[in-house]
Scaffold this motif. Sequence first.
Motif, PDB file in Angstrom:
ATOM      1  N   ALA A 130      31.357  37.714  21.467  1.00  0.00           N
ATOM      2  CA  ALA A 130      32.098  38.807  22.083  1.00  0.00           C
ATOM      3  C   ALA A 130      32.192  38.640  23.600  1.00  0.00           C
ATOM      4  O   ALA A 130      33.218  38.971  24.205  1.00  0.00           O
ATOM      5  N   ALA A 131      31.127  38.151  24.249  1.00  0.00           N
ATOM      6  CA  ALA A 131      31.162  37.992  25.706  1.00  0.00           C
ATOM      7  C   ALA A 131      32.231  36.979  26.122  1.00  0.00           C
ATOM      8  O   ALA A 131      32.913  37.159  27.135  1.00  0.00           O
ATOM      9  N   TYR A 132      32.366  35.897  25.365  1.00  0.00           N
ATOM     10  CA  TYR A 132      33.414  34.898  25.633  1.00  0.00           C
ATOM     11  C   TYR A 132      34.787  35.549  25.506  1.00  0.00           C
ATOM     12  O   TYR A 132      35.660  35.391  26.368  1.00  0.00           O
ATOM     13  N   LYS A 133      35.001  36.280  24.417  1.00  0.00           N
ATOM     14  CA  LYS A 133      36.296  36.920  24.185  1.00  0.00           C
ATOM     15  C   LYS A 133      36.593  37.970  25.250  1.00  0.00           C
ATOM     16  O   LYS A 133      37.742  38.115  25.692  1.00  0.00           O
ATOM     17  N   MET A 134      35.567  38.698  25.683  1.00  0.00           N
ATOM     18  CA  MET A 134      35.737  39.668  26.749  1.00  0.00           C
ATOM     19  C   MET A 134      36.263  38.981  28.007  1.00  0.00           C
ATOM     20  O   MET A 134      37.197  39.468  28.665  1.00  0.00           O
ATOM     21  N   LYS A 135      35.683  37.830  28.333  1.00  0.00           N
ATOM     22  CA  LYS A 135      36.128  37.092  29.510  1.00  0.00           C
ATOM     23  C   LYS A 135      37.540  36.547  29.310  1.00  0.00           C
ATOM     24  O   LYS A 135      38.364  36.571  30.229  1.00  0.00           O
ATOM     25  N   ARG A 136      37.841  36.074  28.113  1.00  0.00           N
ATOM     26  CA  ARG A 136      39.181  35.549  27.816  1.00  0.00           C
ATOM     27  C   ARG A 136      40.239  36.663  27.941  1.00  0.00           C
ATOM     28  O   ARG A 136      41.403  36.410  28.222  1.00  0.00           O
ATOM     29  N   LEU A 137      39.811  37.903  27.734  1.00  0.00           N
ATOM     30  CA  LEU A 137      40.693  39.051  27.884  1.00  0.00           C
ATOM     31  C   LEU A 137      40.821  39.501  29.343  1.00  0.00           C
ATOM     32  O   LEU A 137      41.476  40.499  29.638  1.00  0.00           O
ATOM     33  N   ASN A 138      40.146  38.778  30.254  1.00  0.00           N
ATOM     34  CA  ASN A 138      40.171  39.056  31.697  1.00  0.00           C
ATOM     35  C   ASN A 138      39.356  40.291  32.073  1.00  0.00           C
ATOM     36  O   ASN A 138      39.617  40.927  33.081  1.00  0.00           O
ATOM     37  N   TYR A 139      38.328  40.604  31.284  1.00  0.00           N
ATOM     38  CA  TYR A 139      37.479  41.752  31.569  1.00  0.00           C
ATOM     39  C   TYR A 139      36.118  41.347  32.147  1.00  0.00           C
ATOM     40  O   TYR A 139      35.229  42.177  32.250  1.00  0.00           O
ATOM     41  N   GLY A 140      35.924  40.087  32.506  1.00  0.00           N
ATOM     42  CA  GLY A 140      34.636  39.645  33.017  1.00  0.00           C
ATOM     43  C   GLY A 140      34.319  40.222  34.390  1.00  0.00           C
ATOM     44  O   GLY A 140      35.214  40.637  35.139  1.00  0.00           O
ATOM     45  N   PRO A 141      33.043  40.215  34.776  1.00  0.00           N
ATOM     46  CA  PRO A 141      32.633  40.813  36.057  1.00  0.00           C
ATOM     47  C   PRO A 141      33.090  40.046  37.281  1.00  0.00           C
ATOM     48  O   PRO A 141      33.048  40.578  38.398  1.00  0.00           O
ATOM     49  N   ASN A 142      33.521  38.794  37.107  1.00  0.00           N
ATOM     50  CA  ASN A 142      33.952  37.980  38.246  1.00  0.00           C
ATOM     51  C   ASN A 142      35.446  37.691  38.224  1.00  0.00           C
ATOM     52  O   ASN A 142      35.917  36.807  38.951  1.00  0.00           O
ATOM     53  N   GLN A 143      36.193  38.426  37.414  1.00  0.00           N
ATOM     54  CA  GLN A 143      37.625  38.182  37.287  1.00  0.00           C
ATOM     55  C   GLN A 143      38.435  39.275  37.974  1.00  0.00           C
ATOM     56  O   GLN A 143      38.001  40.425  38.065  1.00  0.00           O
ATOM     57  N   ASP A 144      39.613  38.895  38.463  1.00  0.00           N
ATOM     58  CA  ASP A 144      40.526  39.865  39.063  1.00  0.00           C
ATOM     59  C   ASP A 144      41.227  40.607  37.939  1.00  0.00           C
ATOM     60  O   ASP A 144      41.985  40.016  37.174  1.00  0.00           O
ATOM     61  N   PHE A 145      40.974  41.890  37.830  1.00  0.00           N
ATOM     62  CA  PHE A 145      41.504  42.666  36.721  1.00  0.00           C
ATOM     63  C   PHE A 145      42.470  43.745  37.185  1.00  0.00           C
ATOM     64  O   PHE A 145      43.598  43.815  36.734  1.00  0.00           O
ATOM     65  N   ARG A 146      42.042  44.572  38.096  1.00  0.00           N
ATOM     66  CA  ARG A 146      42.831  45.734  38.501  1.00  0.00           C
ATOM     67  C   ARG A 146      43.686  45.390  39.722  1.00  0.00           C
ATOM     68  O   ARG A 146      43.169  45.162  40.812  1.00  0.00           O
ATOM     69  N   ALA A 147      45.010  45.296  39.485  1.00  0.00           N
ATOM     70  CA  ALA A 147      45.955  44.949  40.558  1.00  0.00           C
ATOM     71  C   ALA A 147      45.595  43.618  41.206  1.00  0.00           C
ATOM     72  O   ALA A 147      45.833  43.406  42.394  1.00  0.00           O
ATOM     73  N   GLY A 148      45.024  42.724  40.398  1.00  0.00           N
ATOM     74  CA  GLY A 148      44.715  41.391  40.895  1.00  0.00           C
ATOM     75  C   GLY A 148      43.579  41.331  41.878  1.00  0.00           C
ATOM     76  O   GLY A 148      43.430  40.342  42.596  1.00  0.00           O
ATOM     77  N   THR A 149      42.759  42.376  41.944  1.00  0.00           N
ATOM     78  CA  THR A 149      41.669  42.375  42.927  1.00  0.00           C
ATOM     79  C   THR A 149      40.321  42.644  42.263  1.00  0.00           C
ATOM     80  O   THR A 149      39.551  41.732  42.039  1.00  0.00           O
ATOM     81  N   ASP A 150      40.042  43.898  41.956  1.00  0.00           N
ATOM     82  CA  ASP A 150      38.728  44.274  41.452  1.00  0.00           C
ATOM     83  C   ASP A 150      38.553  43.883  39.984  1.00  0.00           C
ATOM     84  O   ASP A 150      39.513  43.880  39.209  1.00  0.00           O
ATOM     85  N   PRO A 151      37.313  43.572  39.569  1.00  0.00           N
ATOM     86  CA  PRO A 151      37.058  43.310  38.149  1.00  0.00           C
ATOM     87  C   PRO A 151      37.082  44.600  37.344  1.00  0.00           C
ATOM     88  O   PRO A 151      37.082  45.711  37.899  1.00  0.00           O
ATOM     89  N   ALA A 152      37.100  44.463  36.031  1.00  0.00           N
ATOM     90  CA  ALA A 152      36.947  45.615  35.151  1.00  0.00           C
ATOM     91  C   ALA A 152      35.606  46.281  35.429  1.00  0.00           C
ATOM     92  O   ALA A 152      34.649  45.631  35.864  1.00  0.00           O
ATOM     93  N   THR A 153      35.529  47.563  35.192  1.00  0.00           N
ATOM     94  CA  THR A 153      34.281  48.290  35.421  1.00  0.00           C
ATOM     95  C   THR A 153      33.276  47.984  34.318  1.00  0.00           C
ATOM     96  O   THR A 153      33.653  47.528  33.228  1.00  0.00           O
ATOM     97  N   PRO A 154      31.979  48.243  34.549  1.00  0.00           N
ATOM     98  CA  PRO A 154      30.996  48.071  33.471  1.00  0.00           C
ATOM     99  C   PRO A 154      31.357  48.872  32.218  1.00  0.00           C
ATOM    100  O   PRO A 154      31.166  48.388  31.092  1.00  0.00           O
ATOM    101  N   ALA A 155      31.891  50.082  32.393  1.00  0.00           N
ATOM    102  CA  ALA A 155      32.280  50.886  31.232  1.00  0.00           C
ATOM    103  C   ALA A 155      33.412  50.211  30.470  1.00  0.00           C
ATOM    104  O   ALA A 155      33.428  50.216  29.228  1.00  0.00           O
ATOM    105  N   GLU A 156      34.361  49.623  31.187  1.00  0.00           N
ATOM    106  CA  GLU A 156      35.469  48.930  30.524  1.00  0.00           C
ATOM    107  C   GLU A 156      34.991  47.678  29.805  1.00  0.00           C
ATOM    108  O   GLU A 156      35.471  47.348  28.714  1.00  0.00           O
ATOM    109  N   ARG A 157      34.034  46.980  30.394  1.00  0.00           N
ATOM    110  CA  ARG A 157      33.496  45.794  29.722  1.00  0.00           C
ATOM    111  C   ARG A 157      32.717  46.195  28.469  1.00  0.00           C
ATOM    112  O   ARG A 157      32.806  45.537  27.420  1.00  0.00           O
ATOM    113  N   THR A 158      31.944  47.269  28.579  1.00  0.00           N
ATOM    114  CA  THR A 158      31.189  47.735  27.421  1.00  0.00           C
ATOM    115  C   THR A 158      32.132  48.161  26.301  1.00  0.00           C
ATOM    116  O   THR A 158      31.912  47.842  25.126  1.00  0.00           O
TER     117      THR A 158
END
Length: 321
Positions: A201-229
Amino acid sequence: MSHSIFPLFALSLSLLAIGCTTEETDPDQTFRTTTIGCGQCSDSNSPQVDDFEVPELNEDGDANGDSVSLVGAITPGNVLVPLEAIGDELVAHTAGSDVMGLELIGYKLRVNTPNGLFDLLITAYEHYESWADGEADISAYGLRYASAEYPTGDGGSVCPGYPDDAAVVTVIGGETYDREHKVIAIQGDDDWFTLACEGQAAYKMKRLNYGPNQDFRAGTDPATPAERTATLKMITADYCGAGTSYTAQGTEVDWFDVGGTILPSVPPTGALLEALWTDTGAVCLDTPRLVTRTEVEEECDLPTCDEIDPDKYAIVWSTYI
């Protein structure tokens, strides 16, 4: 109370017949496979060496929950050097330079287990397309283990059931995961990094661009911990939120996020709504992807989705079967 959830995602659903594909042969597939384990192993497809699991390692040498600790990296010249994860990339610090990416092929990660030292030989390095349109690729490594019994690294892939040299291990720096409860275990600690196999699941989460080190929101901030969970709960079909997965590897499900970053290339019509998801699990459940509602109700009592007002919840994902 009756509320249609379709306007949340601006979807017009139509029946779609599509053949099964693997994650790598068709990164734009509509149907995604979910994960609970793998067909070749009893209860986990976490990276393993000598029956000890290595889903996370600590750069300072602290042991993980399976009593496995990182010693460092071994160069092709058999020199022990420091190793760390910078973002989602492994970096070996040699006397002359920092080595990363393709240059790490031939290096080894040395780990200490209750049964002694083992080396994880880096055999491959690849980039795979994100499942989120227009987002950055993710990197993955081929890792197979070496020991006195397997001195040339012929001990097989650390990911059970995968080819020896397949690049199927991705790195997630600064965060680890509780695989029993399907939640984040450690976050924001640069001393720790996760090693996640392709089926996890952690791999798939990252592949979905929800990882803690990925640009998620408007190409800047990562997804929140709640969104990753919420993403971990959704992928593993943890409807009740306590860690029980009501799915199996290979089960097909359509997933769409409320932010509109994950949408099918062809909107499927006629699909059945499964559930709406937050970081606590499913807030409502219509048609489980694998089991019956009766089985889920033995653990928790969830309303159907026409019985709730979705605007009252911080919904992250919608899933259909």
